[in-house]
Scaffold this motif. Structure first.
Motif, PDB file in Angstrom:
ATOM      1  N   LEU A 167       0.347  -1.366   0.243  1.00 10.51           N
ATOM      2  CA  LEU A 167      -0.223  -0.032   0.222  1.00 10.51           C
ATOM      3  C   LEU A 167       0.889   1.312  -0.342  1.00 10.51           C
ATOM      4  O   LEU A 167       2.169   1.540   0.682  1.00 10.51           O
ATOM      5  CB  LEU A 167      -0.500  -0.090   1.054  1.00 10.51           C
ATOM      6  N   LYS A 168       0.351   2.466  -0.787  1.00 10.22           N
ATOM      7  CA  LYS A 168       0.790   3.723  -1.201  1.00 10.22           C
ATOM      8  C   LYS A 168      -0.460   4.380  -0.895  1.00 10.22           C
ATOM      9  O   LYS A 168      -1.457   4.542  -1.255  1.00 10.22           O
ATOM     10  CB  LYS A 168       1.940   3.567  -2.022  1.00 10.22           C
ATOM     11  N   GLU A 169       0.205   5.881  -0.688  1.00 11.45           N
ATOM     12  CA  GLU A 169      -0.111   7.079  -0.520  1.00 11.45           C
ATOM     13  C   GLU A 169       0.029   8.198  -1.309  1.00 11.45           C
ATOM     14  O   GLU A 169       0.836   8.513  -1.408  1.00 11.45           O
ATOM     15  CB  GLU A 169      -0.681   7.695   0.779  1.00 11.45           C
ATOM     16  N   THR A 170      -1.013   8.832  -1.884  1.00  8.31           N
ATOM     17  CA  THR A 170      -1.304   9.487  -2.958  1.00  8.31           C
ATOM     18  C   THR A 170      -1.273  11.223  -2.077  1.00  8.31           C
ATOM     19  O   THR A 170      -1.193  11.169  -0.711  1.00  8.31           O
ATOM     20  CB  THR A 170      -2.466   9.744  -4.297  1.00  8.31           C
ATOM     21  N   LYS A 174      -5.083   9.541  -0.746  1.00 13.45           N
ATOM     22  CA  LYS A 174      -5.642   8.157  -0.740  1.00 13.45           C
ATOM     23  C   LYS A 174      -4.428   6.705  -0.959  1.00 13.45           C
ATOM     24  O   LYS A 174      -3.985   7.315  -1.612  1.00 13.45           O
ATOM     25  CB  LYS A 174      -6.746   8.082  -1.807  1.00 13.45           C
ATOM     26  N   MET A 175      -5.397   5.969  -0.297  1.00  9.79           N
ATOM     27  CA  MET A 175      -4.478   4.548  -0.195  1.00  9.79           C
ATOM     28  C   MET A 175      -4.578   3.358  -1.330  1.00  9.79           C
ATOM     29  O   MET A 175      -5.790   3.765  -2.030  1.00  9.79           O
ATOM     30  CB  MET A 175      -4.670   3.938   0.820  1.00  9.79           C
ATOM     31  N   VAL A 217      -9.321  -0.387   0.513  1.00  7.64           N
ATOM     32  CA  VAL A 217      -8.345  -0.893  -0.397  1.00  7.64           C
ATOM     33  C   VAL A 217      -8.036  -2.025  -1.119  1.00  7.64           C
ATOM     34  O   VAL A 217      -8.965  -2.062  -2.182  1.00  7.64           O
ATOM     35  CB  VAL A 217      -7.496  -0.119  -0.310  1.00  7.64           C
ATOM     36  N   HIS A 218      -8.934  -3.383   0.252  1.00  2.02           N
ATOM     37  CA  HIS A 218      -8.354  -4.434  -0.566  1.00  2.02           C
ATOM     38  C   HIS A 218     -10.111  -4.585  -1.461  1.00  2.02           C
ATOM     39  O   HIS A 218      -9.808  -5.455  -2.363  1.00  2.02           O
ATOM     40  CB  HIS A 218      -7.806  -5.002   0.508  1.00  2.02           C
ATOM     41  N   MET A 219     -10.756  -3.853  -0.667  1.00  2.43           N
ATOM     42  CA  MET A 219     -12.238  -4.773  -1.372  1.00  2.43           C
ATOM     43  C   MET A 219     -12.368  -3.852  -2.168  1.00  2.43           C
ATOM     44  O   MET A 219     -12.885  -4.653  -3.342  1.00  2.43           O
ATOM     45  CB  MET A 219     -13.438  -4.245  -0.155  1.00  2.43           C
ATOM     46  N   ILE A 226     -16.288  -1.549  -0.131  1.00  4.26           N
ATOM     47  CA  ILE A 226     -17.394  -1.184   1.377  1.00  4.26           C
ATOM     48  C   ILE A 226     -18.687  -0.276   0.804  1.00  4.26           C
ATOM     49  O   ILE A 226     -19.098   0.461   0.524  1.00  4.26           O
ATOM     50  CB  ILE A 226     -17.120  -0.774   2.177  1.00  4.26           C
ATOM     51  N   ALA A 227     -19.811  -1.168   0.752  1.00  2.68           N
ATOM     52  CA  ALA A 227     -21.151  -0.148   0.475  1.00  2.68           C
ATOM     53  C   ALA A 227     -21.260   1.808   0.883  1.00  2.68           C
ATOM     54  O   ALA A 227     -20.605   1.412   2.851  1.00  2.68           O
ATOM     55  CB  ALA A 227     -22.291  -0.950   1.370  1.00  2.68           C
ATOM     56  N   GLY A 228     -21.179   2.570   0.501  1.00  3.68           N
ATOM     57  CA  GLY A 228     -20.900   3.877   0.838  1.00  3.68           C
ATOM     58  C   GLY A 228     -20.224   4.319   0.977  1.00  3.68           C
ATOM     59  O   GLY A 228     -19.384   5.677   1.089  1.00  3.68           O
ATOM     60  N   ASP A 229     -18.629   3.784   0.469  1.00  2.00           N
ATOM     61  CA  ASP A 229     -16.973   4.270   0.365  1.00  2.00           C
ATOM     62  C   ASP A 229     -17.429   4.957  -0.466  1.00  2.00           C
ATOM     63  O   ASP A 229     -16.066   4.384  -1.838  1.00  2.00           O
ATOM     64  CB  ASP A 229     -16.155   2.859   0.789  1.00  2.00           C
ATOM     65  N   ARG A 230     -17.483   5.807  -1.404  1.00  4.12           N
ATOM     66  CA  ARG A 230     -17.545   6.983  -2.578  1.00  4.12           C
ATOM     67  C   ARG A 230     -15.865   6.434  -2.773  1.00  4.12           C
ATOM     68  O   ARG A 230     -15.618   6.203  -3.843  1.00  4.12           O
ATOM     69  CB  ARG A 230     -17.778   7.839  -2.230  1.00  4.12           C
ATOM     70  N   LYS A 231     -15.177   6.751  -1.868  1.00  3.23           N
ATOM     71  CA  LYS A 231     -13.497   7.371  -1.970  1.00  3.23           C
ATOM     72  C   LYS A 231     -12.988   6.413  -2.345  1.00  3.23           C
ATOM     73  O   LYS A 231     -12.004   6.128  -2.974  1.00  3.23           O
ATOM     74  CB  LYS A 231     -12.883   7.463  -0.371  1.00  3.23           C
ATOM     75  N   TYR A 232     -12.742   5.184  -2.621  1.00  4.49           N
ATOM     76  CA  TYR A 232     -12.608   3.779  -2.816  1.00  4.49           C
ATOM     77  C   TYR A 232     -13.848   3.252  -3.823  1.00  4.49           C
ATOM     78  O   TYR A 232     -14.202   1.725  -3.814  1.00  4.49           O
ATOM     79  CB  TYR A 232     -12.214   2.999  -1.386  1.00  4.49           C
TER      80      TYR A 232
END
Length: 282
Positions: A167-170, A174-175, A217-219, A226-232
Motif C-alpha cells: 500500500l502507498k498513499e497519493t 488516498k491509499m 483498499v483491498h475490497m 465497501i457499501a457507502g465508500d465513495r472514496k474507494y
C-alpha cells in the motif's frame, strides 16, 4: 480519601473511583469527586445512594471496559477517534479525557490505535504513556484477534480468500495498492463470506497487518468496494454510513497478562439487505 474509601467500602479501586466521580461522596455534607481529596481527623464522610453530580453523557461512545490501565470502547460511525488538527470537532479522545479527569484533573489518556471516522466498533485507549508504549511496541504479539464485518457491493464469488499487496498513499491522502512487490507497506487481509445476494455481500474480515485504509483498499481491489465508500469505488449510498465495523478485539492485557476479548453485534443496517433470507451470519 481513596485509601479511606477502599478500606471502609471493601470495594475495588475502579468501583470506588466511580462512586467519587458520580458525586456520591461527601465530606461534612460537601460533595467531593477527587480521589486525592485531603481528609482530616474528625471529618464525617457520607455516601449517598444517588450522585449529586451528574456524569456527562458520552456522544457516540459506549465504554465496554475500564481499569487503571486501559479503556475499551465501542465507537459509533461518524465520530472521530482523535482530531487531525486543532479543530473543535467532537472526538472519542476528547470525551474520554474529560471522563478520566472527573476523578483527577491530572489524568490523561493515550491513543493506541485508531478507527476511521466512518468506521464503527471496538477500540482501546491507554491511561498512561507507559501502557501505550507497551501495547504499541508489542502490538502484533499482544493482539490475538481483530475481526471486522464489511458490507460490500455485489455478490462475492469465493467463500473465502486472502488479499496481499503493498500500500502507498497519493498526495490527496488516498491509499492504493502498488503493482510492484515491496513498493510500499505490505498489507494482508483475510475474508470469509457470511451472506450474499445479487446486490451485496456481508464479509468477516481478519487483519494480519494493520495499514491505513487497508480493508477499504483491498475490497476495492477485490472488485467489491465497501457499501457507502465513495472514496474507494462504491456506487451505493443506501446504507447512510460506511459499511465497516470493528466487531472483535482480543488482546493480552498489558499489566495483568490476561487474555481479554470484546465482541460487539453486527450493526443492524448491515443485515437489512438480507432480510427474509435463510442463511445466517455467524
Amino acid at each position: 480519601m481513596l485509601s479511606f474509601l477502599l478500606e471502609h467500602l471493601k470495594s475495588g479501586r475502579n468501583a470506588v473511583k466511580s462512586i467519587l466521580g458520580r458525586g456520591q461522596v461527601s465530606i461534612d455534607e460537601k460533595v467531593v469527586t477527587k480521589f486525592n481529596e485531603p481528609l482530616q481527623p474528625g471529618q464525617i464522610v457520607s455516601i449517598s445512594k444517588e450522585g449529586a453530580v451528574a456524569a456527562p453523557s458520552l456522544t457516540g461512545i459506549n465504554i465496554l471496559h475500564e481499569d487503571d490501565d486501559i479503556i475499551v470502547i465501542r465507537k459509533e460511525a461518524g465520530l472521530l477517534s482523535i482530531a487531525t488538527d486543532k479543530s473543535d470537532d467532537l472526538t472519542a479522545y476528547r470525551q474520554l479525557t474529560e471522563h478520566v479527569r472527573r476523578t483527577d484533573a491530572l489524568n490523561r489518556i493515550f491513543v493506541v490505535h485508531r478507527l476511521d471516522r466512518d468506521t464503527s466498533g471496538v477500540m482501546m485507549f491507554a491511561k498512561s504513556e507507559e501502557v501505550q508504549q507497551t501495547l504499541q511496541n508489542n502490538w502484533k504479539e499482544n493482539v490475538q484477534e481483530r475481526v471486522y464485518v464489511a458490507l460490500v457491493e455485489g455478490k462475492v464469488a469465493q467463500e473465502e480468500g486472502t488479499l496481499s499487496s503493498w500500500l502507498k498513499e497519493t498526495k490527496t491522502l488516498k491509499m492504493y495498492s502498488s503493482s510492484r512487490p515491496n513498493d510500499g507497506q505490505h498489507a494482508i487481509t483475510h475474508y470469509k463470506r457470511l451472506k450474499s445476494n445479487r446486490e451485496f455481500s456481508l464479509l468477516e474480515v481478519r487483519l494480519e497487518t494493520g495499514r491505513k485504509n487497508q480493508i477499504r483498499v483491498h475490497m476495492e481491489d477485490l472488485g467489491h468496494p465497501i457499501a457507502g465508500d465513495r472514496k474507494y469505488g462504491a456506487r451505493t449510498r443506501d446504507l447512510g454510513r460506511l459499511g465497516l465495523h470493528a466487531r472483535v478485539l482480543s488482546f493480552i492485557h498489558p499489566t495483568t497478562g490476561k487474555l481479554m476479548t470484546f465482541e460487539t453485534d453486527i450493526p443492524k443496517p448491515f443485515l437489512y439487505p438480507f432480510r427474509g433470507e435463510t442463511t445466517s451470519a455467524q
